[in-house]
Design a protein around this motif. Structure first.
Motif, PDB file in Angstrom:
ATOM      1  N   ILE A  39      62.255  31.450  40.061  1.00  0.00           N
ATOM      2  CA  ILE A  39      63.604  31.675  40.585  1.00  0.00           C
ATOM      3  C   ILE A  39      63.581  32.671  41.739  1.00  0.00           C
ATOM      4  O   ILE A  39      64.611  33.192  42.152  1.00  0.00           O
ATOM      5  N   ARG A 112      72.694  31.617  36.210  1.00  0.00           N
ATOM      6  CA  ARG A 112      72.548  30.462  35.314  1.00  0.00           C
ATOM      7  C   ARG A 112      71.080  30.130  35.108  1.00  0.00           C
ATOM      8  O   ARG A 112      70.648  29.814  34.010  1.00  0.00           O
ATOM      9  N   GLN A 113      70.307  30.218  36.193  1.00  0.00           N
ATOM     10  CA  GLN A 113      68.870  29.956  36.059  1.00  0.00           C
ATOM     11  C   GLN A 113      68.181  31.045  35.259  1.00  0.00           C
ATOM     12  O   GLN A 113      67.253  30.782  34.508  1.00  0.00           O
TER      13      GLN A 113
END
Lengths: 156, 156
Positions: A39, A112-113
Motif C-alpha cells: 500500500i 480501507r486497504q
DNA sequence: TCAATATAAGTTGTGCACAATCTATTTATG
DNA sequence: CATAAATAGATTGTGCACAACTTATATTGA
C-alpha cells in the motif's frame, strides 16, 4: 591454557534484555515491510497514517507528541507522504507557526486497504486474546518504567 | 454531528503491540545513549563490542549472524570502530574473502569501563530477578514467534 | 511599545538499517 | 582444467532517528 574471554555474565549479549527488544523491533518491522509496501508505506509512515486516521487533522508537533518523534524526523517523512498525495500540509491562519497536517481523499481511501494489514500480520504476536492482553500489560509497564527512568535522569 | 474518525478498533494506534515495542526500543536507546557516550560508543557499536568481548575474533559475517545485521550496516560501523582504535580488521590468509575483526588493546581495555554500564542503566527493566526472567522468557518466545512467521513467509 | 523569551517547524550533519548491486575469491561441476 | 555457481565483504541509495542549529512567529513583561 587461556582464560575464557568473558567470565563476567553482566556483559553477555544474550543476557541483555535490550538486545532482545532490539532484535524484536527489527523482526517486527521485517514482518510489516512487505505488507506495507503493497500500500506504498514504510512502517513509520504507517504509524503516522494511523494517527491521522484517528484524528484527521494534527499539527506537526501534535503528531510528534503522539509518536514521540521530533520535527527532524517528521518534516522529511511528512514531505514524502505529501509527495505520495496521502496528506496535505497547511499553515494555520490563526498561528502561522503551526503547520496542520490533514488527509487527502487518497489518504482517507488508503484506510480501507490498511484494514487488511493487521489480519495479514497474523497471530505472530499472541496466540490468544489472553496472551495479547498479558503481553500488552507487561510491555506497557516496562515502557513506563524506562520512560520514567529517562525523565528522572533528565530532571536530576 | 460527524461520525468518529476511526470506529474500527483494529487500526487504533494504542492497540498495536508493534507501536509499543517501537517506542520501547527507542526509549531503551535513549536510556543507553548518554551512558555509552561517556565511553565513546553508540548503542549498535556497544552490541558489536559485547559480541567481540565474548569471542575476541569474528569475521564480519559471523558478527552479522550474531547481531542479525548485514554487511551494509556492519561495514561502515566497523570502519568507525576501527577509526576509534577499538578494533582491527585483517584479511584472512586462509580465505581471502574473509575479514577477521579482533580487539585492539584499547578495545580490550574498554571492557573494564563497560562493566559500569549495566549498573548505570539501573533496574528500569525489571524490579526483581523473577520479573527479569519472566520478561526474558516472554520476549524470547515472542521473538521466536515473529522470526518463525518471517521465515515461513520467506519460504512460502 | 518594544525588546527578551518561548515556541513551531525546517535544515544540516551523523549514524544506523536495509535493498540492490559490485568485486574478489572460492567451491562445485561438466 | 575451465567455467559456472556460491560466498564474503564493500558500496550506493533511500529512509528513518536524533542532536544542533536556523528562521519565523507569538508571547511576555519591563
Amino acid at each position: 591454557m587461556t582464560k575464557p574471554a568473558a567470565p563476567d555474565p553482566t556483559l553477555l549479549l544474550d543476557n541483555q534484555l535490550c538486545f532482545m527488544i532490539y532484535r524484536l523491533q527489527r523482526s517486527i518491522t521485517d514482518r510489516y515491510r512487505p505488507i506495507l509496501a503493497e500500500i506504498g508505506l514504510t512502517y513509520p509512515q504507517y504509524l503516522v497514517m494511523l494517527a491521522l486516521w484517528e484524528s484527521r487533522r494534527l499539527t506537526v508537533s501534535q503528531l510528534g507528541d503522539r509518536l514521540s518523534l521530533d520535527s527532524g524526523t517528521l518534516s522529511p517523512l511528512l514531505k514524502r507522504l505529501e509527495t505520495a498525495a496521502f496528506i496535505q500540509r497547511k499553515r494555520s491562519t490563526v498561528d502561522e507557526r503551526l503547520v496542520e497536517i490533514s488527509l487527502t481523499a487518497r489518504g482517507r481511501a488508503l484506510r480501507r486497504q490498511a484494514l487488511a494489514v493487521p489480519p495479514a500480520i497474523g497471530e505472530c504476536f499472541a496466540s490468544s486474546a489472553d496472551e495479547y492482553w498479558a503481553l500488552r500489560h507487561q510491555l506497557s509497564s516496562l515502557l513506563e518504567r524506562v520512560e520514567t527512568a529517562n525523565a528522572a535522569d533528565q530532571a536530576g
